[in-house]
Structure formats: structure tokens, C-alpha cells
Design a protein around this motif. Structure first.
Motif, PDB file in Angstrom:
ATOM      1  N   ALA A 230       0.697  -1.422  -0.063  1.00 12.30           N
ATOM      2  CA  ALA A 230       0.047   0.078  -0.128  1.00 12.30           C
ATOM      3  C   ALA A 230       0.928   1.305  -0.064  1.00 12.30           C
ATOM      4  N   PHE A 231       1.832   1.224   0.670  1.00 10.14           N
ATOM      5  CA  PHE A 231       2.954   2.398   0.780  1.00 10.14           C
ATOM      6  C   PHE A 231       3.492   2.567  -0.731  1.00 10.14           C
ATOM      7  N   TYR A 232       3.955   1.440  -1.137  1.00  7.63           N
ATOM      8  CA  TYR A 232       4.662   1.623  -2.488  1.00  7.63           C
ATOM      9  C   TYR A 232       3.452   2.188  -3.493  1.00  7.63           C
TER      10      TYR A 232
ATOM     11  N   ALA B 297      -5.792  26.251 -11.849  1.00  9.26           N
ATOM     12  CA  ALA B 297      -4.607  25.306 -11.906  1.00  9.26           C
ATOM     13  C   ALA B 297      -3.815  25.833 -10.733  1.00  9.26           C
ATOM     14  N   ARG B 298      -3.580  27.075 -10.335  1.00  9.43           N
ATOM     15  CA  ARG B 298      -3.251  27.267  -8.966  1.00  9.43           C
ATOM     16  C   ARG B 298      -3.924  26.695  -7.837  1.00  9.43           C
ATOM     17  N   ARG B 299      -4.954  26.577  -7.757  1.00 12.55           N
ATOM     18  CA  ARG B 299      -6.007  25.836  -6.740  1.00 12.55           C
ATOM     19  C   ARG B 299      -5.742  24.157  -6.728  1.00 12.55           C
ATOM     20  N   ALA B 300      -5.458  23.720  -8.031  1.00 12.50           N
ATOM     21  CA  ALA B 300      -5.062  22.334  -8.047  1.00 12.50           C
ATOM     22  C   ALA B 300      -3.517  21.844  -7.426  1.00 12.50           C
ATOM     23  N   ALA B 301      -2.655  22.964  -7.802  1.00  8.27           N
ATOM     24  CA  ALA B 301      -1.292  22.876  -7.197  1.00  8.27           C
ATOM     25  C   ALA B 301      -1.494  22.852  -5.700  1.00  8.27           C
ATOM     26  N   ALA B 302      -2.038  23.704  -4.991  1.00 12.43           N
ATOM     27  CA  ALA B 302      -2.215  24.081  -3.790  1.00 12.43           C
ATOM     28  C   ALA B 302      -2.729  22.826  -3.148  1.00 12.43           C
ATOM     29  N   ASP B 303      -3.824  22.252  -3.914  1.00 19.12           N
ATOM     30  CA  ASP B 303      -4.671  21.121  -3.146  1.00 19.12           C
ATOM     31  C   ASP B 303      -3.437  19.801  -3.291  1.00 19.12           C
ATOM     32  N   PHE B 304      -2.697  19.852  -4.322  1.00 19.51           N
ATOM     33  CA  PHE B 304      -1.754  18.789  -4.460  1.00 19.51           C
ATOM     34  C   PHE B 304      -0.901  18.717  -3.118  1.00 19.51           C
ATOM     35  N   GLU B 305      -0.096  19.952  -2.790  1.00 21.05           N
ATOM     36  CA  GLU B 305       0.563  20.158  -1.544  1.00 21.05           C
ATOM     37  C   GLU B 305      -0.204  19.802  -0.358  1.00 21.05           C
ATOM     38  N   ALA B 306      -1.427  20.168  -0.421  1.00 17.10           N
ATOM     39  CA  ALA B 306      -2.309  19.656   0.718  1.00 17.10           C
ATOM     40  C   ALA B 306      -2.199  18.071   1.123  1.00 17.10           C
ATOM     41  N   PHE B 307      -2.140  17.274  -0.117  1.00 17.10           N
ATOM     42  CA  PHE B 307      -2.163  15.955   0.050  1.00 17.10           C
ATOM     43  C   PHE B 307      -0.936  15.644   0.312  1.00 17.10           C
ATOM     44  N   GLY B 308       0.125  16.127  -0.195  1.00 14.38           N
ATOM     45  CA  GLY B 308       1.745  15.777   0.314  1.00 14.38           C
ATOM     46  C   GLY B 308       1.627  15.993   1.577  1.00 14.38           C
ATOM     47  N   LEU B 309       1.189  16.719   2.251  1.00  5.66           N
ATOM     48  CA  LEU B 309       1.169  16.617   3.853  1.00  5.66           C
ATOM     49  C   LEU B 309       0.558  15.503   4.487  1.00  5.66           C
ATOM     50  N   ARG B 310      -0.685  15.301   4.028  1.00  3.96           N
ATOM     51  CA  ARG B 310      -1.391  13.977   4.276  1.00  3.96           C
ATOM     52  C   ARG B 310      -0.611  12.756   4.258  1.00  3.96           C
ATOM     53  N   ILE B 311       0.033  12.766   2.976  1.00  4.53           N
ATOM     54  CA  ILE B 311       0.858  11.511   2.741  1.00  4.53           C
ATOM     55  C   ILE B 311       1.799  11.493   3.527  1.00  4.53           C
TER      56      ILE B 311
ATOM     57  N   GLY C 255      -3.749  -1.210  10.383  1.00 10.45           N
ATOM     58  CA  GLY C 255      -4.280   0.167  10.535  1.00 10.45           C
ATOM     59  C   GLY C 255      -3.608   1.097   9.586  1.00 10.45           C
ATOM     60  N   ALA C 256      -2.323   0.927   9.434  1.00 10.92           N
ATOM     61  CA  ALA C 256      -1.406   1.987   8.772  1.00 10.92           C
ATOM     62  C   ALA C 256      -1.925   1.592   7.175  1.00 10.92           C
ATOM     63  N   LYS C 257      -1.779   0.241   6.960  1.00  7.27           N
ATOM     64  CA  LYS C 257      -2.482  -0.073   5.475  1.00  7.27           C
ATOM     65  C   LYS C 257      -3.576   0.452   5.115  1.00  7.27           C
ATOM     66  N   ASP C 258      -4.619   0.461   6.023  1.00  6.38           N
ATOM     67  CA  ASP C 258      -5.962   0.765   5.682  1.00  6.38           C
ATOM     68  C   ASP C 258      -5.940   2.154   5.267  1.00  6.38           C
TER      69      ASP C 258
ATOM     70  N   VAL D  29      -5.987   6.994   1.629  1.00  2.96           N
ATOM     71  CA  VAL D  29      -5.350   8.288   1.061  1.00  2.96           C
ATOM     72  C   VAL D  29      -5.045   8.193  -0.329  1.00  2.96           C
ATOM     73  N   LYS D  30      -4.686   6.977  -0.527  1.00  2.00           N
ATOM     74  CA  LYS D  30      -4.352   6.596  -2.089  1.00  2.00           C
ATOM     75  C   LYS D  30      -5.814   6.892  -2.749  1.00  2.00           C
ATOM     76  N   GLN D  31      -6.953   6.367  -2.645  1.00  3.63           N
ATOM     77  CA  GLN D  31      -8.226   6.687  -3.046  1.00  3.63           C
ATOM     78  C   GLN D  31      -8.421   8.072  -3.388  1.00  3.63           C
ATOM     79  N   GLU D  32      -8.515   8.717  -2.153  1.00  4.58           N
ATOM     80  CA  GLU D  32      -8.673  10.170  -2.382  1.00  4.58           C
ATOM     81  C   GLU D  32      -7.814  10.933  -3.263  1.00  4.58           C
ATOM     82  N   LEU D  33      -6.483  10.459  -3.416  1.00  6.78           N
ATOM     83  CA  LEU D  33      -5.408  11.034  -4.606  1.00  6.78           C
ATOM     84  C   LEU D  33      -6.058  10.573  -5.833  1.00  6.78           C
ATOM     85  N   ASP D  34      -6.302   9.527  -6.102  1.00  4.60           N
ATOM     86  CA  ASP D  34      -6.827   9.040  -7.359  1.00  4.60           C
ATOM     87  C   ASP D  34      -8.025   9.888  -8.073  1.00  4.60           C
ATOM     88  N   ARG D  35      -8.922  10.059  -6.770  1.00  2.00           N
ATOM     89  CA  ARG D  35     -10.298  10.867  -7.119  1.00  2.00           C
ATOM     90  C   ARG D  35      -9.808  12.558  -7.554  1.00  2.00           C
ATOM     91  N   PHE D  36      -8.866  13.071  -6.816  1.00  3.96           N
ATOM     92  CA  PHE D  36      -8.222  14.065  -7.060  1.00  3.96           C
ATOM     93  C   PHE D  36      -7.482  14.343  -8.352  1.00  3.96           C
TER      94      PHE D  36
END
Length: 472
Positions: free
Chosen positions: A87-89, A114-128, A163-166, A171-178
Motif C-alpha cells: 500500500a505504501f508503494y 490551475a493554482r488551486r490544483a497545485a495547492a490541493d496537491f501540496e495539501a495531499f503531500g502533507l497528508r501522505i 491500520g497503517a495499510k488501511d 489516502v490513495k483512493q482520495e488521491l486517485d479521485r483528485f
């Protein structure tokens, strides 16, 4: 976490199967170390890699195993560890792929979306980073290769790793939707990138064509200095195109390529037309000079016409034409001066100036021609109405009757808005005809009145047709 003599290297790699965070983002040192372990494994020879991987993900090695509840718990914990590593990979791979998409979008598009998309991606980075830290902490907290691993410890490790795997999977599912939501922005960016190289190449070819056309024109003896200056002004733009989109940005480079293409094609087209333009200018110079000479001759004939008008008709019939000979002579002189200036501009190949001056000459000659013709036309019309005024009256009455028939079409009584001006036109015609009675009739007044009456009737006809057309 490092490999020890009692812990095979392949088991260490399986525990930390993940990729390095992309450069430019602060990642976890342990994630980077884990990926180096994976890369180290990938660099093994293929036969050895085939032998190592099953053991790595199955938790194999040289340690001693003990049966019973403890070994079952150890196996479950190891399976949870392997699932978490996968899952990590997957999450890290998805993040890296999506970063490429974001970089593509931001390289091309500076819109708010486009700027909003970049900001959202950075926010995803923090969650990841957060879920990755939890996973790495869970992996490092439990040594599943210990010979004395207790079942309760293994159960706890399995629970934490699951739990870590789940969380990683969620997060990956949310990232895929994004990532799916970025489809329109990514399509637009990729389209612009696909346009970039052809657009720059077209601009370069247009500049080359313009330069070739300009050389050909100069070879024929035409200087084309203004076109050469316009082409030289495009040189800095070509330099920026050669420097590339990496320095100036994709949107700006595309705009510059389109601008250079448009300007270069304009220079090429004008250069190719220049020989024809020179020939046309020469023809107009000859034609207008001939016309000016003819007007000089016709102007001299106005005075005899005026003399006959004075002799046969009242002052009102010719007073407005008194200054025509003088005005015509002055206009012809001005036209000749402008022609000389146009000839000089043509010799100096100042084509815009020559064209402007020739247009001025043409306007002067047109107005003079109308004034000179007016005197002869006036005499002709006055002779005709003096001979038979009834012809003018009949012509005017026909126009009025035609308007009256249209006003009555489909009606028992005419609309007052139409009937009143037509009645006024009839009365006005009668008064004009009555004005011819007497010793010295003003035929010019009669002609202008009948013309005005016909105009009034025509306006009523236009009004009726517009109203009926609108109602339909």
C-alpha cells in the motif's frame, strides 16, 4: 532500521518496500532509506532477484521457527507488514505520477483553477507524509524476526500495520479521485504542449520566407526599407523563441510564436505584392494626370454654359454656379501639386505616402468633375422643363398615385399617417406648377420642388412597407 546478521537483507527490504519522495518536497528520511533498500534489491541480477523476492515478501530467512500460536501470530503480522508495504508503494507511485501531471499543468496554465490544483496537491503531500510516518513507525516498532517474539506482540504489530495499510489505501483512493478531477486541466495543458514545437517551427519558417521574399524584391531594384525594418524588429522575438519555453513559459512562447508568425507573414505578403504595388502606383499617376488635364479643358467650357444660363433663365437658376470655373481651376492646380508630391514619393519608394497623396488627388478631381458637370446638367434640365413642364408634372403625379394605391391596399380608408403627407405632396406639386405662370418662371425652383415631392412620396412608401413587413 538496518540489517543484522540474524535478519536477512531480503527481509529488511520487504519491510520497507517504498519509493523516494520527489525532490523539492521535505520527505521522511526513513522513507528515502527504505526506497534505497528497494532500489538496491532491484539492481540485483535477475536470477538472484527471482530467488530473493518470494522470500522477502513471505518473511523467509535462516532464523529458527517455533510452531503453535506464536508462529501463527508471527505469520499474520508478517502478512500485514507485506500488505502495508504494498500500500505504501502504491501511494508513493501514485503521488509521483500525479506530481508529473501537476507540473505539466502549472508549466502551461496560470489560471486560478490551475493554482488551486497545485495547492490541493501540496495539501495531499502533507497528508501522505502523515500516513507514511505512521506506517514507518509501525514497521520500526516491531521486529518480527525475533526468535522470542510473543504472540501478543505479533498481534499488536498486525493491528498497527493493518491500520497503517488501511490509512494508506484510503489516502490513495482520495488521491486517485483528485487526479481524475484534473482531467480537463491536464488535457488543456497537454494540448498546449503538443502545439508548442509546431508553433515555434511555423514561426521560424515564416521568418525565413519573409526574408527570402524581401531579398527577391530588393534584387528587382526596390528598396523596401520599411519592410526590412519590420523584419529586423522580429529578430529579438526569434531569439526568445530559440531560448525556449523553459525560460519564458509555455503560454508566453505560444503567444510569441503566433505573433511572429502573423507579423512575418504580413511582411512576406507585402514584399511579394510590392512589384505589383509599384506598377499600380505608376498607372494611377499616369491616369490621374490625364484626368487632371481633361478637367482643365472641361473647366474652360463652363463659362460659355453659364453665359447661356444667364441669358435665358432667372438668377435663381444659375446663381449657385457662379464660382464653379474659379473653384474648378483651383482644385485642378491643387491636384497637380499633389501629383508632383506623389511622383516624388514614388521615386523615393515611400509607398504609403504615395498612396495617400494619390487618394487626395482622386478626391479633388472627383469633386471638381461633379462641379463642372453640374453646370452642363443644369442647362440640360432647364431646357427640358422649359420646353415641356408637363412631363415633370406627370412623372411626379405617377409617384404620388403609386404611393396612394399602396396606402389604400387592403383598407377602406387610408391611415392618416400616410394620407396626410401624400395630400400635402399633391398640394405642393400644384403650387410648384402654379409658380411657372408669369413672365419669368423660376424653372429651377420648380424642378427642386417636384424632386422634393417625389422624395416625400417615397418616404411614405418606405414607411408602409416597413410597418407591414414588421406586422407579418
Amino acid at each position: 532500521m538496518t540489517a543484522t546478521p540474524t535478519q536477512p537483507y531480503t527481509q529488511h527490504v520487504a519491510c520497507h518496500c517504498r519509493r523516494v519522495r520527489p525532490r523539492g518536497r521535505a520527505g521522511h528520511p526513513r522513507r528515502a532509506s527504505a526506497l534505497r533498500d528497494v532500489l538496491g534489491l532491484v539492481l540485483l541480477p535477475l536470477p538472484l532477484l527471482a530467488a530473493v523476492l518470494p522470500a522477502a515478501f513471505a518473511g523467509g530467512g535462516t532464523r529458527r521457527w517455533f510452531g503453535g500460536r506464536g508462529e501463527s501470530a508471527r505469520a499474520d503480522a508478517q502478512a500485514a507488514k507485506d500488505a502495508a508495504a504494498a500500500a505504501f508503494y502504491d501511494l508513493d507511485t501514485a503521488q509521483r505520477d500525479l506530481r508529473i501531471s501537476i507540473e505539466t499543468i502549472t508549466a502551461v496554465d496560470d489560471s486560478p483553477a490551475a493554482r488551486r490544483a497545485a495547492a490541493d496537491f501540496e495539501a495531499f503531500g502533507l497528508r501522505i507524509d502523515e500516513v507514511s510516518h505512521r506506517y514507518i513507525t509501525a514497521v520500526d516498532a516491531h521486529d518480527l524476526d525475533r526468535d522470542d517474539l510473543e504472540a501478543s506482540v505479533a498481534d499488536r504489530a498486525r493491528s498497527e500495520l493493518t491500520g497503517a495499510k488501511d490509512e494508506l489505501a484510503r489516502v490513495k483512493q482520495e488521491l486517485d479521485r483528485f487526479g481524475q478531477s484534473l482531467g480537463p486541466l491536464l488535457d488543456k495543458a497537454e494540448t498546449q504542449l503538443a502545439r508548442l514545437a509546431p508553433a515555434v517551427e511555423r514561426a521560424r519558417q515564416a521568418l525565413l520566407s519573409a526574408s527570402t521574399a524581401l531579398d527577391a524584391v530588393r534584387g528587382s531594384g526596390l528598396r523596401a526599407d520599411d519592410l526590412a525594418a519590420r523584419l529586423a524588429a522580429l529578430a529579438p522575438e526569434l531569439t526568445k523563441l530559440n531560448q525556449g519555453a523553459g525560460r519564458h513559459g509555455v503560454p508566453e512562447t505560444l503567444q510569441r510564436a503566433d505573433r511572429v508568425l502573423r507579423d512575418a507573414e504580413a511582411v512576406r505578403a507585402e514584399a511579394e505584392r510590392l512589384p505589383e504595388r509599384a506598377a499600380e502606383t505608376d498607372r494611377r499617376l499616369v491616369s490621374l494626370r490625364t484626368r487632371a488635364q481633361a478637367l482643365t479643358t472641361r473647366t474652360a467650357q463652363v463659362e460659355p454654359v453659364l453665359s447661356e444660363l444667364r441669358r435665358r433663365f432667372t438668377v435663381a437658376c444659375w446663381q449657385d454656379l457662379q464660382r464653379v470655373p474659379e473653384q474648378a481651376a483651383d482644385a485642378v492646380k491643387q491636384a497637380e501639386l499633389k501629383l508632383a508630391e506623389a511622383r516624388k514619393a514614388r521615386d523615393e519608394q515611400r509607398w504609403p505616402d504615395a498612396t495617400s497623396l494619390l487618394s487626395t488627388v482622386r478626391a479633388l478631381l472627383n469633386s471638381t468633375d461633379e462641379a463642372v458637370s453640374a453646370a452642363g446638367d443644369r442647362l440640360q434640365r432647364l431646357n427640358a422643363v422649359a420646353k415641356n413642364p408637363q412631363q415633370e408634372v406627370d412623372r411626379t403625379r405617377f409617384v404620388i398615385r403609386d404611393a396612394q394605391r399602396l396606402a389604400m391596399a387592403g383598407r377602406h380608408t387610408p391611415d392618416p399617417r400616410h394620407a396626410r403627407p401624400l395630400d400635402d405632396a399633391v398640394a405642393r406639386l400644384d403650387r410648384a406648377l402654379a409658380s411657372l405662370e408669369g413672365r419669368h418662371p423660376d424653372y429651377w425652383h420648380f424642378l427642386t420642388e417636384t424632386e422634393a415631392v417625389r422624395g416625400a412620396a417615397a418616404r411614405v412608401v418606405t414607411q408602409i412597407r416597413e410597418e407591414r413587413g414588421g406586422g407579418a
